[in-house]
Write a protein that holds these residues in place. Structure first.
Motif, PDB file in Angstrom:
ATOM      1  N   LEU A 257       2.661   7.539 -11.777  1.00 47.22           N
ATOM      2  CA  LEU A 257       4.051   7.779 -11.816  1.00 47.22           C
ATOM      3  C   LEU A 257       4.407   7.515 -13.274  1.00 47.22           C
ATOM      4  O   LEU A 257       5.389   8.550 -13.225  1.00 47.22           O
ATOM      5  CB  LEU A 257       4.279   5.827 -11.241  1.00 47.22           C
ATOM      6  N   HIS A 258       3.789   7.394 -14.297  1.00 45.21           N
ATOM      7  CA  HIS A 258       4.059   7.368 -15.487  1.00 45.21           C
ATOM      8  C   HIS A 258       4.131   9.053 -15.812  1.00 45.21           C
ATOM      9  O   HIS A 258       4.700   9.179 -17.074  1.00 45.21           O
ATOM     10  CB  HIS A 258       3.224   6.762 -16.636  1.00 45.21           C
ATOM     11  N   THR A 259       3.864   9.969 -15.302  1.00 41.67           N
ATOM     12  CA  THR A 259       3.916  10.920 -15.291  1.00 41.67           C
ATOM     13  C   THR A 259       4.646  11.722 -14.222  1.00 41.67           C
ATOM     14  O   THR A 259       3.978  13.640 -13.756  1.00 41.67           O
ATOM     15  CB  THR A 259       1.969  12.110 -15.442  1.00 41.67           C
ATOM     16  N   GLY A 260       5.499  11.079 -13.774  1.00 43.28           N
ATOM     17  CA  GLY A 260       6.066  12.027 -12.401  1.00 43.28           C
ATOM     18  C   GLY A 260       6.045  11.727 -11.370  1.00 43.28           C
ATOM     19  O   GLY A 260       6.512  12.514 -10.474  1.00 43.28           O
ATOM     20  N   GLY A 261       4.636  10.813 -11.057  1.00 44.89           N
ATOM     21  CA  GLY A 261       4.818  10.672  -9.313  1.00 44.89           C
ATOM     22  C   GLY A 261       5.675  10.302  -8.697  1.00 44.89           C
ATOM     23  O   GLY A 261       6.018   9.448  -9.091  1.00 44.89           O
ATOM     24  N   THR A 262       5.400  10.243  -7.419  1.00 42.64           N
ATOM     25  CA  THR A 262       6.282  10.230  -5.811  1.00 42.64           C
ATOM     26  C   THR A 262       4.948   9.207  -5.360  1.00 42.64           C
ATOM     27  O   THR A 262       4.206   9.420  -5.236  1.00 42.64           O
ATOM     28  CB  THR A 262       6.769  10.963  -5.523  1.00 42.64           C
ATOM     29  N   ILE A 263       5.853   7.663  -5.144  1.00 45.13           N
ATOM     30  CA  ILE A 263       5.395   6.866  -4.081  1.00 45.13           C
ATOM     31  C   ILE A 263       5.510   6.569  -3.350  1.00 45.13           C
ATOM     32  O   ILE A 263       6.725   6.521  -2.786  1.00 45.13           O
ATOM     33  CB  ILE A 263       5.245   5.582  -4.823  1.00 45.13           C
ATOM     34  N   HIS A 264       4.824   6.917  -1.685  1.00 39.94           N
ATOM     35  CA  HIS A 264       5.594   6.030  -0.344  1.00 39.94           C
ATOM     36  C   HIS A 264       4.801   5.231   0.760  1.00 39.94           C
ATOM     37  O   HIS A 264       3.690   5.522   0.500  1.00 39.94           O
ATOM     38  CB  HIS A 264       5.261   8.203   0.298  1.00 39.94           C
ATOM     39  N   ASP A 265       5.499   4.359   0.896  1.00 43.55           N
ATOM     40  CA  ASP A 265       4.999   3.249   1.319  1.00 43.55           C
ATOM     41  C   ASP A 265       4.456   3.438   2.445  1.00 43.55           C
ATOM     42  O   ASP A 265       4.987   4.144   3.739  1.00 43.55           O
ATOM     43  CB  ASP A 265       6.263   2.449   1.300  1.00 43.55           C
ATOM     44  N   VAL A 266       3.117   2.747   3.000  1.00 45.83           N
ATOM     45  CA  VAL A 266       2.394   2.806   4.235  1.00 45.83           C
ATOM     46  C   VAL A 266       1.717   1.235   4.453  1.00 45.83           C
ATOM     47  O   VAL A 266       1.402   1.117   5.543  1.00 45.83           O
ATOM     48  CB  VAL A 266       1.341   4.116   4.475  1.00 45.83           C
TER      49      VAL A 266
ATOM     50  N   ALA B  46       0.676  -1.222   0.289  1.00 49.35           N
ATOM     51  CA  ALA B  46      -0.328  -0.022   0.209  1.00 49.35           C
ATOM     52  C   ALA B  46       1.029   1.073  -0.026  1.00 49.35           C
ATOM     53  O   ALA B  46       1.503   1.275   0.583  1.00 49.35           O
ATOM     54  CB  ALA B  46      -0.601  -0.156   1.297  1.00 49.35           C
ATOM     55  N   ALA B  47       0.717   1.877  -1.014  1.00 51.22           N
ATOM     56  CA  ALA B  47       1.362   3.173  -0.597  1.00 51.22           C
ATOM     57  C   ALA B  47       0.569   4.489  -1.033  1.00 51.22           C
ATOM     58  O   ALA B  47      -0.303   4.523  -2.096  1.00 51.22           O
ATOM     59  CB  ALA B  47       2.641   2.317  -1.923  1.00 51.22           C
TER      60      ALA B  47
END
Length: 606
Positions: free
Chosen positions: A512-521, A440-441
């Protein structure tokens, strides 16, 4: 005329100085810096760095002694022999076990190095100091495909061993560690007497969080380490960089590093496999999402056949079972389930009947209905009814004309266009495999951080390069109408220079394909959100999916369902075991019995 002569004089002096530096460094490096021989200094000098050992080749009496020491490499670690006088001789002593590292060595002359006039903005460089720092550094290592270090090593030996220094870059606004570098003081390796000391210093493990938005993090870490060793009196700072890492090489050459003829040797182990045994051409063309799964399959002894590398198709065979896949989409996902996910209006109806909360939406086409919908919700989302990777999606629209323009853009991707109630909150992706949560992120839209000197366009391009480097080219920030619309809402253009410390969101979608970032939760997500995601997956009857919610917080139970993805990018969620769980689903007998019991909930027989 006089001014022109002065400028020419300064330019010629600068060229002469650079030529002198390069000549001096190259002369000093024609022989390895440890040329006294083992009889005059420490014998068999090694240094444990946590991820593996550095072996200083000139302190070993023979190639055989080096090979014997390399054979003591611990599992899941990477030992490196550095400053080898005759690398061909060492590799020839054990050609089935060793290989010549395809990296270049660069050297910075600390006698002539000058520190930067300006300090970095928005972050500070300091020593690693806490368990939280150690965890953050390991998180960055894992995102960069590097070998993690036991946290206790950082906090115990890493603190008291003067040969090692661990630095981190900390964001001053968030307190988050966004970069790291390790330095080795050769003078404190081996003996302690001045006559026994090894000259010079070296830089290792430079890594920047791929989702950090501050510019200049890597440069600041290198400069801080160079200044540290310069103050200690080290004559030079060396580093090793892969021959094809053009971005890193450009940074080092900008700072004054010069390539020198020094070499390194490593063992042929699973960690190093990509360096000595590159994949077949077809496999090399796979994107990171397919490659992650293929690597896990090969690790388990599963036969891999690439059927179409460009599109990410491959066949996995284990025993009598053979399954065709496209990245995380396999034959286990039915055509019906895929069709449900493909049409967002159908997806919404299916999951709604399962009690999953969904936003209000209408189809584009009826102008009166559109006007009423916009009046009711003030802000809306426009997206193609069919599509992926955030293409054609516009978020947070309130102007009628802007909505009409977004509908036309979305029609380039699908004949049917959806207008949806805009729900304020965070974008949460939950990866569900075999109807269990695996990852989950929180996904954040692409954003940049101003430094008071650089234009929005240049900041986007820098951030885009960092994202692309971290994702194998899969994540970039587009510069298009949607980007300019987001900037216009902030009274900015691509040529604007945001003030230092200002965070600018340049896209509204978190894809993410348009530059988004992901932060694991994963370890903290609310159980009600997990339950809703599993219910959605069961309603669609899809064994592998990425469920997207908008939530107030991942720690609270409130949510609204957005969509289900039939081919979620498993590589985006490392170090969560997404590829492992995917292969477990496809080939349950390929995993160890203990892992199988844990994953299926069975009691493992004692």
């Amino acid at each position: 005329m006089m001014g022109e002569q002065k400028r020419r004089g300064r330019k010629n002096w600068s060229r002469a100085l650079m030529a002198h530096r390069m000549h001096r460094l190259r002369d000093s490096s024609m022989m390895p810096p440890l040329d006294r021989g083992p009889q005059d200094g420490p014998k068999n000098a090694t240094l444990d760095c946590g991820w593996g050992r550095l072996l200083f080749a000139p302190t070993f009496e023979s190639a055989e002694a080096l090979v014997d020491s390399l054979r003591q490499e611990k599992p899941e670690q990477r030992d490196i022999v550095i400053y080898i006088r005759d690398p061909h001789v060492v590799v020839a002593a054990a050609p089935q076990e060793l290989f010549l590292d395809p990296s270049h060595t660069y050297r910075l002359d600390l006698a002539t190095y000058r520190q930067a006039a300006s300090r970095p903005r928005g972050f500070v460089v300091r020593r690693l100091a806490s368990p939280e720092d150690a965890d953050a550094v390991n998180s960055i290592y894992l995102q960069r495909k590097m070998v993690p270090v036991p946290p206790e090593f950082f906090l115990a030996r890493g603190r008291r061993d003067r040969a090692l220094i661990h630095l981190v870059a900390e964001d001053t606004d968030t307190g988050r560690v966004i970069g790291t570098v390790t330095g080795v003081d050769h003078a404190h390796v081996g003996g302690t007497k001045s006559a026994d000391r090894i000259e010079g210093s070296s830089l290792w493990c430079l890594a920047v969080d791929p989702q950090a938005t501050r510019p200049g993090i890597g440069e600041a870490l290198v400069r801080h380490l160079a200044a540290h060793f310069q103050a200690r009196g080290a004559p030079w700072l060396d580093l090793s960089v892969l021959h094809n890492n053009a971005q890193a090489i450009a940074l080092y050459e900008k700072l004054g590093f010069v390539r020198v003829p020094c070499f390194a040797v490593k063992r042929k182990n699973p960690i190093n496999e990509a360096l000595f045994a590159p994949p077949p051409p077809d496999e090399a063309r796979l994107n990171p999402y397919a490659r992650l799964i293929v690597d896990e399959a090969r690790r388990r002894g599963i036969l891999v056949e690439i059927t179409d590398a460009e599109a990410g198709f491959f066949r996995l065979t284990h025993g009598a079972r053979s399954i065709h896949c496209r990245e995380s989409l396999s034959e286990l996902t039915s055509a019906v389930a895929m069709s449900i996910c493909d049409d967002k209006t159908v997806t919404r109806r299916v999951v709604s009947r399962a009690g999953v909360r969904v936003p209000d939406q209408i189809l584009a086409g009826d102008m009166e209905a559109l006007e009423s919908f916009l009046a009711k919700y003030e802000q809306v989302v426009v997206k193609p009814a069919r599509g992926e990777q955030g293409k054609g999606v516009a978020v947070g629209l309130s102007d009628f004309e802007a909505v009409l323009a977004a509908i036309e853009r979305a029609r380039a991707f699908s004949d049917q266009v959806v207008i949806e109630e805009f729900v304020e909150g965070q974008d949460l992706r939950l990866v569900v495999i075999d109807y269990k949560l695996v990852a989950a992120a929180i996904r954040r839209p692409a954003h940049i951080m101003g430094d008071g000197m650089t234009s929005v366009r240049d900041l986007i391009e820098r951030q885009s390069r960092r994202r692309a480097a971290a994702t194998g080219g899969e994540s970039r920030i587009p510069i298009d109408d949607e980007t300019e619309r987001c900037l216009a809402k902030l009274d900015l253009t691509l040529d604007s220079v945001p003030e230092a410390g200002r965070e600018v969101t340049v896209r509204r979608t978190a894809n993410l394909h348009t530059g988004g970032t992901i932060h694991d939760v994963t370890d903290h997500v609310h159980p009600d959100l997990v339950d809703a995601a599993v219910r959605a997956a069961r309603a669609i009857e899809i064994p592998v999916t990425g469920i997207d919610f908008v939530v107030k917080s991942p720690y609270e139970s409130d949510y609204v369902f957005i969509e289900a993805n039939e081919r979620p990018g498993l590589a985006n969620h490392e170090p969560q075991p997404t590829a492992q769980r995917f292969i477990d689903l496809l080939f349950p007998h390929s995993m160890p019995a203990s892992a199988r019991a844990s994953w299926t909930g069975e009691i493992c027989p004692g």
